[in-house]
Enzyme design. Structure first.
Site, PDB file in Angstrom:
ATOM      1  N   ASN A   7      -8.609 -67.247  89.333  1.00 12.36           N
ATOM      2  CA  ASN A   7     -10.209 -67.119  89.090  1.00 12.36           C
ATOM      3  C   ASN A   7     -10.262 -66.813  91.231  1.00 12.36           C
ATOM      4  O   ASN A   7     -10.978 -67.863  91.710  1.00 12.36           O
ATOM      5  CB  ASN A   7     -10.700 -67.976  89.259  1.00 12.36           C
ATOM      6  N   LYS A   9     -13.472 -66.333  92.014  1.00 12.23           N
ATOM      7  CA  LYS A   9     -14.739 -66.480  92.169  1.00 12.23           C
ATOM      8  C   LYS A   9     -15.506 -65.278  93.466  1.00 12.23           C
ATOM      9  O   LYS A   9     -15.406 -64.125  92.876  1.00 12.23           O
ATOM     10  CB  LYS A   9     -14.787 -67.707  93.309  1.00 12.23           C
ATOM     11  N   HIS A  91     -17.658 -71.327  83.311  1.00  7.49           N
ATOM     12  CA  HIS A  91     -17.220 -72.313  84.095  1.00  7.49           C
ATOM     13  C   HIS A  91     -18.357 -73.723  84.563  1.00  7.49           C
ATOM     14  O   HIS A  91     -19.230 -72.846  84.920  1.00  7.49           O
ATOM     15  CB  HIS A  91     -17.329 -71.289  85.225  1.00  7.49           C
ATOM     16  N   GLU A 158     -11.935 -77.847  83.304  1.00  4.59           N
ATOM     17  CA  GLU A 158     -11.560 -78.034  85.108  1.00  4.59           C
ATOM     18  C   GLU A 158     -12.859 -79.231  85.183  1.00  4.59           C
ATOM     19  O   GLU A 158     -14.056 -79.433  84.867  1.00  4.59           O
ATOM     20  CB  GLU A 158     -12.429 -77.036  84.990  1.00  4.59           C
ATOM     21  N   GLY A 164     -11.813 -77.691  93.900  1.00  5.28           N
ATOM     22  CA  GLY A 164     -12.613 -77.452  95.735  1.00  5.28           C
ATOM     23  C   GLY A 164     -12.509 -78.612  96.168  1.00  5.28           C
ATOM     24  O   GLY A 164     -13.001 -78.252  97.102  1.00  5.28           O
ATOM     25  N   SER A 194      -8.100 -77.716  91.769  1.00  4.30           N
ATOM     26  CA  SER A 194      -8.241 -78.084  93.101  1.00  4.30           C
ATOM     27  C   SER A 194      -5.552 -78.210  92.578  1.00  4.30           C
ATOM     28  O   SER A 194      -4.873 -78.268  93.040  1.00  4.30           O
ATOM     29  CB  SER A 194      -7.543 -79.614  93.814  1.00  4.30           C
TER      30      SER A 194
HETATM   31  P1  13P Z   1      -9.860 -74.777  93.067  1.00  2.00           P
HETATM   32  O1  13P Z   1      -8.720 -74.177  92.447  1.00  2.00           O
HETATM   33  O2  13P Z   1     -10.312 -74.397  94.099  1.00  2.00           O
HETATM   34  O3  13P Z   1     -10.189 -75.796  93.228  1.00  2.00           O
HETATM   35  O4  13P Z   1     -11.126 -73.620  91.605  1.00  2.00           O
HETATM   36  C1  13P Z   1     -10.889 -74.106  90.085  1.00  2.00           C
HETATM   37  C2  13P Z   1     -11.389 -73.569  90.145  1.00  2.00           C
HETATM   38  O5  13P Z   1     -12.638 -73.438  89.235  1.00  2.00           O
HETATM   39  C3  13P Z   1     -10.605 -72.296  89.074  1.00  2.00           C
HETATM   40  O6  13P Z   1     -12.234 -71.779  88.059  1.00  2.00           O
END
Ligand code: 13P
Length: 228
Positions: A7, A9, A91, A158, A164, A194
Protein backbone atom coordinates in the site's frame (compact mmCIF):
# COMPACT_ATOMS: atom_id res chain seq x y z
CA UNK A 1 -1.18 -19.25 -1.76
CA UNK A 2 0.08 -16.24 0.20
CA UNK A 3 -1.08 -12.70 -0.56
CA UNK A 4 1.59 -10.02 -0.50
CA UNK A 5 0.33 -6.49 -1.00
CA UNK A 6 2.01 -3.09 -0.95
CA UNK A 7 0.00 0.00 0.00
CA UNK A 8 1.83 3.09 -1.24
CA UNK A 9 -0.61 5.46 0.54
CA UNK A 10 0.12 9.09 -0.55
CA UNK A 11 3.66 8.31 -1.67
CA UNK A 12 5.48 7.89 -4.98
CA UNK A 13 4.70 9.95 -8.07
CA UNK A 14 2.97 8.60 -11.15
CA UNK A 15 6.37 8.18 -12.84
CA UNK A 16 7.91 6.45 -9.81
CA UNK A 17 4.94 4.13 -9.43
CA UNK A 18 5.07 3.11 -13.07
CA UNK A 19 8.82 2.46 -12.94
CA UNK A 20 8.29 0.48 -9.74
CA UNK A 21 5.62 -1.74 -11.30
CA UNK A 22 7.67 -2.42 -14.42
CA UNK A 23 10.76 -3.25 -12.36
CA UNK A 24 8.92 -5.48 -9.90
CA UNK A 25 7.15 -7.37 -12.67
CA UNK A 26 10.45 -8.05 -14.40
CA UNK A 27 12.19 -9.04 -11.13
CA UNK A 28 9.39 -11.53 -10.48
CA UNK A 29 9.75 -13.04 -13.92
CA UNK A 30 13.21 -14.28 -12.95
CA UNK A 31 11.89 -16.69 -10.36
CA UNK A 32 9.00 -18.98 -9.65
CA UNK A 33 6.37 -17.22 -7.58
CA UNK A 34 3.50 -19.59 -8.17
CA UNK A 35 2.57 -19.67 -4.52
CA UNK A 36 2.36 -15.86 -4.11
CA UNK A 37 -0.35 -13.46 -5.16
CA UNK A 38 1.19 -10.00 -5.41
CA UNK A 39 -0.66 -6.68 -5.38
CA UNK A 40 0.33 -3.03 -5.33
CA UNK A 41 -1.98 -0.17 -4.43
CA UNK A 42 -0.58 3.09 -5.85
CA UNK A 43 -2.18 6.46 -5.11
CA UNK A 44 -5.14 7.30 -7.31
CA UNK A 45 -3.25 9.74 -9.53
CA UNK A 46 -0.67 6.99 -10.12
CA UNK A 47 -3.12 4.34 -11.25
CA UNK A 48 -1.91 2.43 -14.28
CA UNK A 49 -3.19 -0.27 -16.59
CA UNK A 50 -3.71 -3.47 -14.68
CA UNK A 51 -1.97 -5.60 -17.28
CA UNK A 52 1.14 -6.98 -15.59
CA UNK A 53 2.04 -10.61 -15.64
CA UNK A 54 3.03 -11.11 -11.99
CA UNK A 55 1.38 -8.25 -10.12
CA UNK A 56 -2.14 -6.91 -9.78
CA UNK A 57 -2.80 -3.19 -9.52
CA UNK A 58 -5.46 -2.17 -6.99
CA UNK A 59 -7.05 1.09 -5.84
CA UNK A 60 -6.62 2.42 -2.29
CA UNK A 61 -10.02 4.07 -2.30
CA UNK A 62 -12.89 4.95 -4.62
CA UNK A 63 -16.27 6.57 -4.35
CA UNK A 64 -19.26 4.23 -4.59
CA UNK A 65 -20.51 5.69 -7.85
CA UNK A 66 -19.99 5.09 -11.53
CA UNK A 67 -19.45 8.81 -12.25
CA UNK A 68 -21.16 12.11 -11.52
CA UNK A 69 -21.07 15.22 -9.36
CA UNK A 70 -18.60 14.11 -6.66
CA UNK A 71 -15.94 16.81 -6.67
CA UNK A 72 -12.53 15.49 -5.73
CA UNK A 73 -13.50 11.83 -5.87
CA UNK A 74 -12.41 8.93 -8.05
CA UNK A 75 -15.26 6.81 -9.39
CA UNK A 76 -15.72 3.37 -10.90
CA UNK A 77 -15.44 4.84 -14.40
CA UNK A 78 -11.85 5.82 -13.62
CA UNK A 79 -10.92 2.39 -12.30
CA UNK A 80 -12.56 0.70 -15.28
CA UNK A 81 -10.37 2.73 -17.61
CA UNK A 82 -7.37 0.90 -16.12
CA UNK A 83 -9.10 -2.50 -15.87
CA UNK A 84 -8.71 -2.31 -12.11
CA UNK A 85 -10.98 -4.63 -10.18
CA UNK A 86 -9.28 -4.77 -6.78
CA UNK A 87 -9.87 -2.24 -4.01
CA UNK A 88 -8.93 -1.52 -0.40
CA UNK A 89 -11.90 -0.50 1.72
CA UNK A 90 -11.93 0.64 5.33
CA UNK A 91 -8.26 1.35 5.84
CA UNK A 92 -7.85 2.90 9.29
CA UNK A 93 -6.48 6.07 7.70
CA UNK A 94 -9.71 6.40 5.69
CA UNK A 95 -11.72 5.70 8.82
CA UNK A 96 -9.82 8.02 11.17
CA UNK A 97 -8.54 10.86 9.00
CA UNK A 98 -11.37 10.98 6.48
CA UNK A 99 -14.25 10.00 8.75
CA UNK A 100 -15.36 6.87 6.91
CA UNK A 101 -17.46 5.07 9.48
CA UNK A 102 -18.66 1.46 9.34
CA UNK A 103 -21.76 2.47 7.38
CA UNK A 104 -19.78 4.27 4.70
CA UNK A 105 -17.32 1.38 4.45
CA UNK A 106 -20.25 -1.05 4.19
CA UNK A 107 -21.85 1.02 1.43
CA UNK A 108 -18.60 0.97 -0.53
CA UNK A 109 -18.27 -2.75 0.10
CA UNK A 110 -21.76 -3.42 -1.32
CA UNK A 111 -21.10 -1.25 -4.34
CA UNK A 112 -17.80 -2.87 -5.26
CA UNK A 113 -19.08 -6.33 -4.43
CA UNK A 114 -21.93 -5.79 -6.88
CA UNK A 115 -19.34 -4.70 -9.46
CA UNK A 116 -17.40 -7.95 -9.01
CA UNK A 117 -14.34 -6.44 -7.38
CA UNK A 118 -11.89 -8.25 -5.17
CA UNK A 119 -12.19 -6.39 -1.87
CA UNK A 120 -9.45 -6.06 0.73
CA UNK A 121 -11.53 -5.01 3.72
CA UNK A 122 -9.45 -3.52 6.54
CA UNK A 123 -10.31 -3.82 10.19
CA UNK A 124 -8.29 -3.25 13.34
CA UNK A 125 -8.49 -1.93 16.86
CA UNK A 126 -6.96 1.17 18.44
CA UNK A 127 -4.52 0.91 21.34
CA UNK A 128 -7.28 1.99 23.70
CA UNK A 129 -9.54 -0.87 22.59
CA UNK A 130 -6.65 -3.35 22.75
CA UNK A 131 -5.88 -2.27 26.31
CA UNK A 132 -9.53 -2.58 27.28
CA UNK A 133 -9.29 -6.30 26.36
CA UNK A 134 -12.37 -6.05 24.11
CA UNK A 135 -10.54 -6.14 20.80
CA UNK A 136 -11.98 -9.42 19.53
CA UNK A 137 -15.53 -8.17 20.01
CA UNK A 138 -14.53 -4.97 18.25
CA UNK A 139 -13.18 -6.86 15.21
CA UNK A 140 -16.36 -8.91 15.07
CA UNK A 141 -18.46 -5.77 15.17
CA UNK A 142 -16.48 -4.18 12.31
CA UNK A 143 -17.10 -7.27 10.18
CA UNK A 144 -20.79 -7.42 11.08
CA UNK A 145 -21.43 -4.53 8.67
CA UNK A 146 -20.45 -6.53 5.60
CA UNK A 147 -21.14 -9.89 4.00
CA UNK A 148 -18.16 -11.79 5.39
CA UNK A 149 -19.03 -14.77 3.18
CA UNK A 150 -18.37 -12.82 -0.03
CA UNK A 151 -16.16 -15.10 -2.09
CA UNK A 152 -13.87 -12.35 -3.35
CA UNK A 153 -13.09 -10.93 0.08
CA UNK A 154 -9.70 -10.61 1.76
CA UNK A 155 -9.78 -9.47 5.38
CA UNK A 156 -6.83 -7.27 6.31
CA UNK A 157 -6.29 -7.20 10.05
CA UNK A 158 -4.36 -4.02 10.75
CA UNK A 159 -4.19 -2.99 14.41
CA UNK A 160 -4.02 0.81 14.36
CA UNK A 161 -1.33 0.90 17.03
CA UNK A 162 0.98 -1.11 14.76
CA UNK A 163 0.57 1.02 11.63
CA UNK A 164 3.52 3.25 10.82
CA UNK A 165 4.83 2.93 14.37
CA UNK A 166 7.60 0.38 13.85
CA UNK A 167 5.87 -1.72 16.52
CA UNK A 168 4.37 -4.74 14.81
CA UNK A 169 1.93 -6.95 16.65
CA UNK A 170 3.62 -10.11 17.94
CA UNK A 171 3.06 -13.43 16.20
CA UNK A 172 0.97 -14.54 19.21
CA UNK A 173 -1.20 -11.41 19.06
CA UNK A 174 -1.72 -11.77 15.32
CA UNK A 175 -2.44 -15.47 15.61
CA UNK A 176 -5.08 -14.94 18.28
CA UNK A 177 -6.97 -12.48 16.08
CA UNK A 178 -6.63 -14.59 12.95
CA UNK A 179 -7.91 -17.70 14.73
CA UNK A 180 -10.86 -15.71 16.02
CA UNK A 181 -11.65 -14.21 12.60
CA UNK A 182 -11.47 -17.63 10.96
CA UNK A 183 -14.57 -18.55 12.97
CA UNK A 184 -16.44 -15.68 11.35
CA UNK A 185 -15.30 -15.87 7.74
CA UNK A 186 -13.64 -18.25 5.32
CA UNK A 187 -11.89 -15.35 3.59
CA UNK A 188 -8.09 -15.21 3.59
CA UNK A 189 -6.88 -13.14 6.53
CA UNK A 190 -3.79 -11.03 6.07
CA UNK A 191 -1.92 -8.84 8.55
CA UNK A 192 -0.67 -5.27 8.20
CA UNK A 193 1.23 -3.00 10.57
CA UNK A 194 4.99 -2.37 10.53
CA UNK A 195 5.74 -5.42 8.39
CA UNK A 196 9.32 -5.42 7.12
CA UNK A 197 11.88 -7.85 5.73
CA UNK A 198 12.88 -8.96 9.23
CA UNK A 199 9.46 -9.94 10.53
CA UNK A 200 7.64 -10.87 7.30
CA UNK A 201 8.50 -14.56 7.18
CA UNK A 202 7.32 -15.21 10.77
CA UNK A 203 4.07 -13.38 10.06
CA UNK A 204 3.56 -15.20 6.75
CA UNK A 205 3.83 -18.52 8.58
CA UNK A 206 0.71 -17.86 10.61
CA UNK A 207 -1.34 -15.75 8.16
CA UNK A 208 -2.66 -15.85 4.62
CA UNK A 209 -0.57 -12.84 3.71
CA UNK A 210 0.61 -9.36 4.52
CA UNK A 211 -0.28 -5.76 3.68
CA UNK A 212 2.88 -3.69 3.71
CA UNK A 213 3.04 0.12 3.97
CA UNK A 214 6.39 1.89 4.36
CA UNK A 215 8.51 -1.16 3.61
CA UNK A 216 6.80 -1.49 0.22
CA UNK A 217 7.88 1.96 -0.96
CA UNK A 218 11.22 0.73 -2.23
CA UNK A 219 10.90 -1.97 -4.83
CA UNK A 220 14.04 -3.74 -3.59
CA UNK A 221 12.73 -3.86 -0.04
CA UNK A 222 9.33 -5.11 -1.21
CA UNK A 223 11.01 -7.75 -3.37
CA UNK A 224 12.99 -8.98 -0.34
CA UNK A 225 9.72 -9.28 1.57
CA UNK A 226 8.12 -11.21 -1.28
CA UNK A 227 11.03 -13.64 -1.14
CA UNK A 228 10.89 -14.06 2.62
P1 13P B 1 3.11 0.31 7.70
O1 13P B 1 3.64 -0.95 7.08
O2 13P B 1 3.84 1.53 7.24
O3 13P B 1 3.00 0.21 9.18
O4 13P B 1 1.62 0.49 7.13
C1 13P B 1 0.75 -0.57 7.21
C2 13P B 1 -0.48 -0.24 6.46
O5 13P B 1 -1.24 0.64 6.84
C3 13P B 1 -0.76 -1.00 5.22
O6 13P B 1 -2.04 -0.74 4.74
Amino acid sequence: MKIIAGNFKSNLTRKDSLEYAIKLDSMLSNRMHNNKDIYIFPSNTSLMQNNYQYITIGAQNCNDSNSGAFTGETSLLHLNEFNIDTILIGHSERRNLFFENDNICARKFEYFKSNNFKIFYCIGESLEIRNSGKYLDFLRSQLSFIDASFNNLVIAYEPIWAIGTGVNASVEQINECIEYLKNISNAPIIYGGSVNKNNSSDILEISDGILVGSASLSVDSFYQIINS
